[in-house]
Design an enzyme around this catalytic site. Structure first.
Site, PDB file in Angstrom:
ATOM      1  N   ASP A 188      13.819 -10.283  -9.822  1.00  0.00           N
ATOM      2  CA  ASP A 188      13.448 -10.464  -8.426  1.00  0.00           C
ATOM      3  C   ASP A 188      12.997  -9.110  -7.867  1.00  0.00           C
ATOM      4  O   ASP A 188      13.805  -8.288  -7.461  1.00  0.00           O
ATOM      5  CB  ASP A 188      14.620 -11.017  -7.613  1.00  0.00           C
ATOM      6  CG  ASP A 188      14.215 -11.401  -6.198  1.00  0.00           C
ATOM      7  OD1 ASP A 188      13.174 -10.893  -5.721  1.00  0.00           O
ATOM      8  OD2 ASP A 188      14.924 -12.202  -5.570  1.00  0.00           O
ATOM      9  N   ILE A 208      18.421  -4.346   1.612  1.00  0.00           N
ATOM     10  CA  ILE A 208      19.577  -5.232   1.558  1.00  0.00           C
ATOM     11  C   ILE A 208      19.769  -5.755   0.138  1.00  0.00           C
ATOM     12  O   ILE A 208      18.848  -5.740  -0.688  1.00  0.00           O
ATOM     13  CB  ILE A 208      19.428  -6.414   2.530  1.00  0.00           C
ATOM     14  CG1 ILE A 208      18.209  -7.286   2.159  1.00  0.00           C
ATOM     15  CG2 ILE A 208      19.330  -5.915   3.960  1.00  0.00           C
ATOM     16  CD1 ILE A 208      18.056  -8.543   3.001  1.00  0.00           C
ATOM     17  N   GLY A 211      20.315 -11.968  -1.819  1.00  0.00           N
ATOM     18  CA  GLY A 211      21.260 -13.050  -1.561  1.00  0.00           C
ATOM     19  C   GLY A 211      21.770 -13.676  -2.837  1.00  0.00           C
ATOM     20  O   GLY A 211      22.943 -14.060  -2.936  1.00  0.00           O
TER      21      GLY A 211
END
Length: 285
Positions: A188, A208, A211
């Protein structure tokens, strides 16, 4: 409008071959924090090829990385700015245990397009099977800011009633400062998780954590804490991404076990238990 719902839903599925090996599985496990302590027999099940078993959330990266989250944004009828994209939710249904080495056929399609008013939600479905039959089905809910409002179907609510009472088990898991950099090596490559300037454009103070990294860390915690470390007991796993995690923070993972399932809630300790994963359920044997 960048999203043409009718065109997206009518598009032919994309089918291709994917393959993975034990090195891919080990890299994924390290990316979600496995291997600490390095010589712990329970951790060696995730890191040593001679003992390797596969955490079911590996399905989200098997073959080529993110489960259609990036590639799905190039499907017919979809043309969006990556900086407006957030991963809203994820579910996996396991049809049988994932082998440590495999070759399979993955079929990707847009299963639904929902109009949430100020945003659109795409449901990207990936169905994977090998010569012995179905292996798993992934659904990724992709939240695209500013792309709703065309009067389409709002779709079902993912919200569940809060679990009753105090959690039966609570564990904490540290997120390393470099964890997003390691996790992205599983495929990713969204710069939101590595590039500070891109993160600022997207509205975050710094990069960040993926997820799906939090998703994998949480499933590992449930398997290790409540399922005796037996990954083959997991039948399905669903979550809604309720907030972000920054590398260097600590996850607080609360668990409410029931008959054949575990309700889970995850928060960020350092930000006053800010919600991270919500409406999370692990079904198991």
């Amino acid at each position: 409008m960048p999203i043409d719902a009718a065109k997206a839903l009518a598009a032919e599925p994309r089918t291709g071959e994917i393959s993975w090996n034990s090195k891919d599985v080990q890299l994924y496990h390290l990316g979600i924090g496995a291997g600490l302590p390095a010589t712990d027999p329970d951790e060696l099940r995730y890191t040593l090829e001679s003992r390797l078993h596969v955490l079911p959330s590996f399905a989200t990266v098997a073959g080529s990385g993110s489960p259609g989250v990036i590639s799905g944004l190039s499907m017919p009828g979809v043309e969006v700015d990556l900086a407006r994209v957030l991963h809203g939710g994820q579910s996996i249904v396991l049809h049988r245990p994932i082998p440590a080495t495999g070759t399979a056929t993955a079929t990707n399609r847009i299963a639904a397009v929902y109009d949430k008013g100020k945003a659109a939600v795409l449901v990207l479905r990936t169905e994977v099977a090998d010569t012995d039959g179905p292996l798993w089905t992934n659904d990724s809910q992709i939240f695209i800011k500013g792309e709703g409002g065309w009067g389409g179907d709002r779709g079902p609510s993912a919200r569940l009633d809060p679990p009753a009472g105090a959690p039966d088990r609570t564990v904490e898991r540290s997120v390393r400062e470099d964890q997003a950099l390691l996790y992205r090596l599983s495929g990713d490559w969204n710069p939101l998780h590595a590039d500070p300037e891109f993160a600022k454009v997207a509205g975050f103070e710094r990069p960040i954590l993926h997820g799906l990294c939090t998703y994998g860390m949480t499933l590992k915690a449930v398997v290790d804490t409540l399922l005796g470390g037996d990954v083959t007991r997991v039948r399905s796993y669903v979550t809604r991404f309720a907030g972000v995690v920054y590398p260097g923070e600590t996850l607080r993972i609360r668990m409410w076990p029931g008959e054949g399932s575990v309700r889970v809630a995850v928060s960020a300790v350092e930000r006053d238990d800010a919600p991270v994963l919500a409406d999370t359920v692990v079904e198991h044997t």
